[in-house]
Design an enzyme around this catalytic site. Structure first.
Site, PDB file in Angstrom:
ATOM      1  N   HIS A   1       0.065   3.108  -4.173  1.00 60.50           N
ATOM      2  CA  HIS A   1      -0.455   3.822  -3.229  1.00 60.50           C
ATOM      3  C   HIS A   1      -0.329   5.419  -3.581  1.00 60.50           C
ATOM      4  CE1 HIS A   1      -0.751   0.279  -0.602  1.00 60.50           C
ATOM      5  NE2 HIS A   1      -0.922   0.682   0.035  1.00 60.50           N
TER       6      HIS A   1
ATOM      7  N   GLU B   1     -12.891  -2.854   2.015  1.00 59.68           N
ATOM      8  CA  GLU B   1     -13.676  -1.577   1.087  1.00 59.68           C
ATOM      9  C   GLU B   1     -15.081  -1.743   0.549  1.00 59.68           C
ATOM     10  OE1 GLU B   1     -10.423  -3.143   0.952  1.00 59.68           O
ATOM     11  OE2 GLU B   1      -9.634  -1.662   1.969  1.00 59.68           O
TER      12      GLU B   1
END
Lengths: 347, 322
Positions: free
Chosen positions: A138, A70
């Protein structure tokens, strides 16, 4: 379908976003997508199918699959944006923005400023947010973190029409844009469909259009209470407004569409009319977007307020897993209707 | 060893003198209280930036660190623009918005410096990606210190650049100390260039105080990158002949170690190489040195005379103008 806007089709948000990306990539060679699992053959076109099929038209150089990196994705987007490209990064889950924080907050947001305005960082981070029985890592709604960072713009579309128009604007903007997409609004299909999704569809013109940042929309007109809500909360607010209509209460529901820039004027105008304001937000409560809107409006419209401004937000806890607890965590119609009744007690 | 043309040698010596003298001047001005902010000086490391950038074209890029003055000057940002930035003036290379740790000017390929350790590594990867996608043969040289190799961003950036054969040269300036922490307390390896193998790219260690050695090794890496064959990791062994930042007296370093490195001052090394090879006379070297001193004085005058931003100017440039 044909309307005064010309030819339209009904689309889901995922389809509208895909069309926006396709149009912008056709229009401008500098635009490209990068991220995890976005173009793998036989894969799913990003976690929520938005980039599905795009590599067939644009190839794997412009629909660029990355390793799970990321910080690398965000840093590469910054570097590419600084030197003439217009990257759209797929964040897979908004929670992963936290893995990118240095690149987003220290680099992307500040490069233009630190250079005295000499450089541009035209990048878009597409970040799927919202609680969807995936638990604490999430399912977050991290929009509020980013409104606090000068130099970043923040978009939160809740309809397919807005999603397409705003994404096209984001791609053309010379500033970095955090583009939040709610997982229960996508309308993703097949194996990627979400349980309990709202998945609104809307009429989307076949003719090209963009939507400006900083312009909200009144989703429902009313005269007694103003409700400001974004993303999934727009639908909860509308449902509450419908329920309250039966009690003779008239709610105005405003969807700001972008948080930075924010259409303060639209909210002030509404509060001048209603005298009451409720902000509904899936972000955690303390230090969140709802509090910021409340502060701004009491400064600008204190004299018009007839009741305290209320915030209906997620509590100050991580996102719980068990569906029963998650339901309690996410603001719902009951909490919104209760809040409306409460502000109406101030006469 | 390759021998660059005389014109190139003279330019490298001049650049090294510019960096050294600018750094000595700003330190003096800082101690006098004339200059705001903090400073991370590049004294002793000049051969790295100059040896690297002599291989680059105007259209090529560099990324830099919290110790960026030397990198920016080597890539072509003017002494005046750097000096004015350090004074916080509107005529500075970043209009006074950046300061010491962010000097740079993208107009000459010097990306405003990224002062987060390791933060520039994935950004350089993105610049390399852009060079490749735009079908140019430009390259990017990414400067970072020994401290950066232990950051996660370093790993992600190198892996992606290697994976996609991007035109990036990763230049690690190993000055043996990450602020005060000796390298041996941070890394198990004898040579940081050994890390390159983990990414499937070449890694080279070079004497970072010998500008010609840096020039040669980086030249090969730059050519490889231009050919589309991917990145190289170059470790330049060097030493700060100054503290880490403004107030650092280097109590953590051995005075004998410092004396040894002082003998290998990159400017002395170059002067010896040039005069021994009779490529340049001592008088010519002195002439360059004195000319640079005049340039530095002019830069200070320019900076002092430059307009100071208005306080409310801080509200501008938060987002790029449409």
């Amino acid at each position: 379908m044909s309307t005064e806007k010309g030819e339209t089709r009904r689309m889901t948000i995922a389809e509208a976003l895909r069309e926006a990306i396709r149009e912008e990539m056709r229009r401008d060679d500098r635009v490209f997508c990068l991220g995890e699992d976005i173009g793998i053959e036989g894969g799913f076109g990003g976690a929520f199918t938005v980039t599905l099929g795009l590599s067939e038209e644009f190839g794997h150089e412009r629909i660029l699959d990355t390793p799970i990196s990321e910080a690398g994705i965000a840093g590469a987007a910054v570097g590419a944006a600084l030197t003439g490209m217009r990257p759209i990064a797929d964040v897979q889950y908004a929670d992963f923005l936290f893995c990118m924080m240095d690149q987003l907050v220290n680099q992307a947001a500040k490069m233009t400023y630190m250079s005295g305005g000499k450089v541009k960082v035209p990048l878009v981070m597409r970040a799927p947010c919202g609680a969807t029985t995936r638990g604490a890592q999430h399912g977050q709604s991290p929009e509020s973190f980013f409104i606090h960072v000068p130099g970043l713009k923040v978009a939160c579309p809740s309809t397919a029409y807005d999603a397409k128009g705003l994404l096209k604007t984001a791609i053309r903007d010379d500033a970095p844009v955090l583009f939040f997409e709610h997982k229960l609004l996508y309308g993703s299909k097949g194996m990627r469909a979400e349980k309990d999704a709202v998945s609104p569809t809307s009429e989307v013109p076949t003719e090209e259009y963009t939507l400006p940042f900083g312009k909200g929309v009144v989703r429902r007109e009313g005269k007694d209470v103003t409700i400001v809500a974004k993303l999934l909360m727009v639908y909860k607010a509308l449902a509450a407004a419908t329920r309250l209509e039966d009690e003779g209460v008239s709610c105005e529901v405003i969807d700001p569409r972008t948080l930075v820039p924010f259409d303060t004027e639209m909210v002030v105008d509404s509060v001048r009319k209603t005298g009451r304001l409720i902000i509904v937000d899936e972000c955690n409560r303390t230090g969140g977007w709802a509090g910021e809107v409340a502060a701004e409006i009491q400064e600008k419209a204190f004299g018009y307020l007839e009741a305290p401004i209320l915030r209906i937000t997620a509590p100050d806890t991580p996102v719980p897993f068990s569906p029963v607890m998650e339901k309690f965590y996410v603001p719902d119609e009951d909490r919104i209707t209760d809040a409306v009744r409460e502000v109406l007690r101030w006469r | 060893m390759i021998r660059p043309p005389r014109e190139s040698l003279v330019r490298m010596y001049q650049r090294m003198q510019q960096i050294r003298q600018l750094e000595e001047k700003v330190y003096y001005l800082f101690l006098q209280g004339d200059m705001p902010g903090t400073l991370h000086l590049y004294i002793g490391m000049e051969a790295c930036a100059v040896g690297v950038c002599e291989n680059l074209r105007h259209e090529d890029y560099i990324t830099s660190t919290h110790r960026p003055h030397g990198h920016a000057i080597a890539k072509g940002v003017s002494l005046k623009a750097v000096m004015a930035e350090l004074f916080g003036k509107s005529v500075g290379c970043c209009g006074g918005y950046g300061g010491s740790m962010h000097v740079g000017d993208l107009a000459v390929g010097s990306v405003p410096a990224i002062a987060i350790v390791g933060g520039g590594v994935p950004v350089a990867t993105g610049i390399g990606l852009s060079c490749k996608m735009r079908k140019t043969d430009n390259v990017v040289c990414c400067f970072f210190g020994d401290g950066a190799v232990n950051e996660g961003a370093f790993h992600e950036g190198l892996n992606m650049a290697a994976l996609w054969d991007l035109p990036v040269v990763f230049v690690c300036e190993n000055n043996l100390y990450a602020a005060s922490t000796p390298i041996a307390q941070a890394v198990k390896l004898a040579h940081l260039s050994e890390r390159a193998g983990a990414y499937g790219i070449p890694g080279v260690t070079v004497d970072g105080n010998d500008v010609l050695a840096v020039y040669e090794v980086v030249g090969q890496a730059v050519e490889r990158a231009r050919r589309g064959e991917g990145p190289t990791f170059v470790e330049c062994n060097t030493y700060r002949l100054c503290g880490h930042s403004r107030s650092d007296t280097c109590g953590y370093r051995d005075r004998e170690e410092e004396a040894e490195w002082k003998k290998r001052d990159p400017l002395l090394v170059m002067e010896e190489n040039l005069t021994e090879a009779k490529l340049i006379t001592p008088d010519e070297l002195l002439g360059i040195k004195e000319a640079v001193a005049r340039e530095i004085d002019e830069a200070v005058q320019f900076a002092r005379a430059g307009q100071t931003p208005k306080p409310e100017d801080c509200m501008q440039h938060v987002c790029a103008e449409e």
